[in-house]
Design an enzyme around this catalytic site. Sequence first.
Site, PDB file in Angstrom:
ATOM      1  N   PRO A  87       0.816  -1.222   0.000  1.00  0.00           N
ATOM      2  CA  PRO A  87       0.000   0.000   0.000  1.00  0.00           C
ATOM      3  C   PRO A  87       0.850   1.273   0.000  1.00  0.00           C
ATOM      4  O   PRO A  87       0.360   2.341  -0.336  1.00  0.00           O
ATOM      5  CB  PRO A  87      -0.810  -0.098   1.292  1.00  0.00           C
ATOM      6  CG  PRO A  87      -0.687  -1.511   1.756  1.00  0.00           C
ATOM      7  CD  PRO A  87       0.595  -2.037   1.208  1.00  0.00           C
ATOM      8  N   GLU A 114       0.611  -8.586   8.716  1.00  0.00           N
ATOM      9  CA  GLU A 114       0.854  -7.143   8.891  1.00  0.00           C
ATOM     10  C   GLU A 114       1.892  -6.627   7.904  1.00  0.00           C
ATOM     11  O   GLU A 114       2.146  -5.427   7.844  1.00  0.00           O
ATOM     12  CB  GLU A 114       1.296  -6.839  10.326  1.00  0.00           C
ATOM     13  CG  GLU A 114       0.222  -7.083  11.362  1.00  0.00           C
ATOM     14  CD  GLU A 114      -1.098  -6.387  11.029  1.00  0.00           C
ATOM     15  OE1 GLU A 114      -1.089  -5.146  10.875  1.00  0.00           O
ATOM     16  OE2 GLU A 114      -2.124  -7.091  10.908  1.00  0.00           O
ATOM     17  N   ASP A 167      -6.266   1.765 -26.706  1.00  0.00           N
ATOM     18  CA  ASP A 167      -6.917   1.746 -25.404  1.00  0.00           C
ATOM     19  C   ASP A 167      -6.989   3.079 -24.734  1.00  0.00           C
ATOM     20  O   ASP A 167      -6.201   3.954 -24.975  1.00  0.00           O
ATOM     21  CB  ASP A 167      -6.116   0.881 -24.443  1.00  0.00           C
ATOM     22  CG  ASP A 167      -6.334  -0.551 -24.733  1.00  0.00           C
ATOM     23  OD1 ASP A 167      -7.310  -0.863 -25.398  1.00  0.00           O
ATOM     24  OD2 ASP A 167      -5.506  -1.329 -24.279  1.00  0.00           O
TER      25      ASP A 167
HETATM   26  C1  4H6 Z   1       3.062  -5.429   1.891  1.00  0.00           C
HETATM   27  C2  4H6 Z   1       2.995  -4.796   3.113  1.00  0.00           C
HETATM   28  C3  4H6 Z   1      -0.819  -4.077  -1.809  1.00  0.00           C
HETATM   29  C4  4H6 Z   1       1.918  -6.068   1.392  1.00  0.00           C
HETATM   30  C5  4H6 Z   1       1.809  -4.808   3.834  1.00  0.00           C
HETATM   31  C6  4H6 Z   1      -0.693  -5.027  -0.808  1.00  0.00           C
HETATM   32  C7  4H6 Z   1      -2.790  -3.268  -0.765  1.00  0.00           C
HETATM   33  C8  4H6 Z   1      -1.873  -3.198  -1.793  1.00  0.00           C
HETATM   34  C9  4H6 Z   1       0.717  -6.091   2.112  1.00  0.00           C
HETATM   35  C10 4H6 Z   1       0.680  -5.450   3.361  1.00  0.00           C
HETATM   36  C11 4H6 Z   1      -1.644  -5.062   0.220  1.00  0.00           C
HETATM   37  C12 4H6 Z   1      -2.027  -2.165  -2.875  1.00  0.00           C
HETATM   38  C13 4H6 Z   1      -0.961  -6.697   4.680  1.00  0.00           C
HETATM   39  C14 4H6 Z   1      -0.705  -4.305   4.997  1.00  0.00           C
HETATM   40  C15 4H6 Z   1      -2.384  -6.588   5.184  1.00  0.00           C
HETATM   41  C16 4H6 Z   1      -2.094  -4.292   5.564  1.00  0.00           C
HETATM   42  C17 4H6 Z   1      -0.470  -6.812   1.526  1.00  0.00           C
HETATM   43  N1  4H6 Z   1      -2.672  -4.177   0.196  1.00  0.00           N
HETATM   44  N2  4H6 Z   1      -0.520  -5.439   4.122  1.00  0.00           N
HETATM   45  N3  4H6 Z   1      -2.825  -1.121  -2.660  1.00  0.00           N
HETATM   46  N4  4H6 Z   1      -1.579  -5.948   1.278  1.00  0.00           N
HETATM   47  O1  4H6 Z   1      -1.412  -2.310  -3.915  1.00  0.00           O
HETATM   48  O2  4H6 Z   1      -2.453  -5.540   6.118  1.00  0.00           O
END
Ligand code: 4H6
Length: 228
Positions: A87, A114, A167
């Site tokens: 994220p 996490e 596209d």
């Molecule tokens: C790496 C670090 C990508 C991967 C933390 C991955 C959203 C996206 C994740 C986390 C993802 C995106 C684990 C943090 C679950 C929150 C896997 N979420 N998370 N927006 N989650 O590309 O808890």
Amino acid sequence: MRFDVMTLFPEMIESACSFSILKRAAENGIVNVNTINPRDFTLDKHKKVDDTPYGGGAGMVLMAQPYVDAYESIERCENSITVMLSPQGRPLDDKLVNELAGYEQIVMMCGHYEGFDERIREIIKPLEISIGDFVLTGGELPALCVIDAVSRKIEGTLGKIESADEDSFSNGLIEYPHYTKPREYRGLKVPEVLLNGNHKEIAKFRLEQSIERTRQKRPDLYEKYINS
Ligand code: 4H6
């Protein structure tokens, strides 16, 4: 193009890549999707990949050793990039997809729980990519978005008919409306201009529609288009 996906859930990647255009691209040898499970690199009898966070708090953190060992087992070519789906990454857009399509190999790291022990980032130094400002339970769906979006940019994946240059986003605009048979459905008619075979007029109509839709639905993209 070769994708090496590090994931605790390889079936998620394999099953999603076994349909439609991605399946055909794999069969034709244009893309190759491979999975590596960090659980196979654990050293204890319980195959533990996560542990509780130092400093306390909720959830579990992915341990460095299985991820780093799994990463180092992957044969990397000269023209390769390593990506972590998270994220906090660089937002994925058409420009980044085109950049990624220039590599011969993309190694992807999918997180869960996490997230990763920070030393995994410090050692591997991946490019972090996000598919949008929302949180998912794992990085597999974002990794699949990257595989899908990058694969369709590669010569030979799409047929002529599905060509990627027409596209949305290749010109920074969203799509013009599409119509197929019949000419009238529930009293709604196909715009006359699309039926008269005048290709210049059709192109003009479509571009106008793309611009107007972009202005209405995506003012952020419209500003970029106008100023480019
Ligand atoms: C790496 C670090 C990508 C991967 C933390 C991955 C959203 C996206 C994740 C986390 C993802 C995106 C684990 C943090 C679950 C929150 C896997 N979420 N998370 N927006 N989650 O590309 O808890």
